[in-house]
Design an enzyme around this catalytic site. Sequence first.
Site, PDB file in Angstrom:
ATOM      1  CD  GLN A 170      -3.104  -0.891   0.202  1.00 14.56           C
ATOM      2  OE1 GLN A 170      -3.271   0.190  -0.373  1.00 14.56           O
ATOM      3  NE2 GLN A 170      -3.880  -1.934  -0.028  1.00 14.56           N
ATOM      4  CB  CYS A 315      -8.085  -8.827   3.179  1.00 15.09           C
ATOM      5  SG  CYS A 315      -7.252  -8.298   1.706  1.00 15.09           S
TER       6      CYS A 315
HETATM    7  N1  PMP Z   1      -0.479  -6.760   1.524  1.00 14.21           N
HETATM    8  C1  PMP Z   1      -1.271  -5.689   1.609  1.00 14.21           C
HETATM    9  C2  PMP Z   1      -0.916  -4.580   2.538  1.00 14.21           C
HETATM   10  C3  PMP Z   1      -2.437  -5.626   0.844  1.00 14.21           C
HETATM   11  O1  PMP Z   1      -3.235  -4.557   0.928  1.00 14.21           O
HETATM   12  C4  PMP Z   1      -2.752  -6.696  -0.020  1.00 14.21           C
HETATM   13  C5  PMP Z   1      -4.028  -6.694  -0.850  1.00 14.21           C
HETATM   14  N2  PMP Z   1      -5.177  -6.474  -0.112  1.00 14.21           N
HETATM   15  C6  PMP Z   1      -1.877  -7.784  -0.075  1.00 14.21           C
HETATM   16  C7  PMP Z   1      -0.743  -7.786   0.703  1.00 14.21           C
HETATM   17  C8  PMP Z   1      -2.139  -8.960  -0.973  1.00 14.21           C
HETATM   18  O2  PMP Z   1      -1.968  -8.597  -2.305  1.00 14.21           O
HETATM   19  P1  PMP Z   1      -2.303  -9.601  -3.484  1.00 14.21           P
HETATM   20  O3  PMP Z   1      -3.732  -9.365  -3.829  1.00 14.21           O
HETATM   21  O4  PMP Z   1      -1.389  -9.204  -4.605  1.00 14.21           O
HETATM   22  O5  PMP Z   1      -2.026 -10.957  -2.994  1.00 14.21           O
END
Ligand code: PMP
Length: 376
Positions: A170, A315
């Site tokens: 981020q 998430c």
């Molecule tokens: N780390 C952070 C801080 C995130 O915001 C995200 C996505 N929500 C991820 C990891 C995972 O990313 P990806 O969708 O590429 O697996």
Amino acid sequence: MSIAYFDNAASTKVDPRVLDAMLPFFCENYSNPSALHSCAQEARAAVERAREQVAELLGAEDPSEVIFTSCATEANNTVLGTFCGRLLYSAIEHPSVRNLAEGTDRAEAIPVDEEGTIREDAYAEALSRVKPELVSVMSVNNEIGSVQDIDKLGAMAHDAGAHFHSDITQGVGKTELNLSTRPIDYATLSGHKFHAPKGIGVLWARGGSPLKPFMCGGTHESQRRAGTHNVPLIVGMGAAADIIRREGATESARMRDLRTRLIEGVTSKVKDVKVNGQENGAPHIASLSFYRTEGESILINLDARGICCTAGSACSSGRGLGSPILNAIGLEQDWLRGTVRLSLSRFTTEEEVDYLVSSLVAAVEDVRSLAGYANV
Ligand code: PMP
């Protein structure tokens, strides 16, 4: 009805310039860059060019430190899976770090304060007691946008003899990078958070740092990440990195102004609202809690007005447990339940922010009046 998209911390629009860079590698040159013929060598050159673009964005000394993965989740899993010793991680890490850490008995979470920043006294104490092999602290939190003092935390980890990993997913384009000169050994990032497509990530590993491949297979990525290179997505990642290297600072300042406009607009018109995280947190994330409301009811109300956003984070939505991040900052239930995350991007306009403010004021009023709560 046109859509006003305020869920950029979950995923961003692919920049049309990124798409243009990718297109030739679907139907024109679709060769496997590990092959020897000239088309394959051309694809190989495109992969290496993208590696240089990412290295340049990151301020990495050597492009070979850049490893392409399928996503930040894979990159985070690779770093954590490299070590068998003790691990310290912040209590507000993304699930791709936190869930993995919670699944072992070798890991301990470092608490954060009410602004979502690491409690340095607790961190220092844990470093000397736990003697970790690895410390993992994200640069910017995905739910509340809190920014950590990575230089200080990384230096403390190194002084204690630990490797230091930062999930900068981020933080790309929003915080300082210059990885080579900073006390960081591993950094992980994800294309779809900065206008490349989903399904492409990067693990940056400083030269000489240990690395255990996550998957077993061929010799791709100098034996560090098996699997045929996804050329179009890698090229997209490179193009997105190049754009953000050139435009990131300007964009970031514009997003900060929009965030201020959004927060001031809402807090001046709605009572009993709290802004989570730091006042000067990441420029693209505003986490707002409305006392005694339901974040999901606000989200549904906004959705009907053509606005996309998230209650908590994408998430942790649907878990029904309350966000672990909002719990970690000690937010009381009456505030926690009424939390929405609004996140901006390069493509967010002032008009959209103004529409969001008026819609959010109306949505909170609707939700509160249905619940019999006296509003504005
Ligand atoms: N780390 C952070 C801080 C995130 O915001 C995200 C996505 N929500 C991820 C990891 C995972 O990313 P990806 O969708 O590429 O697996």
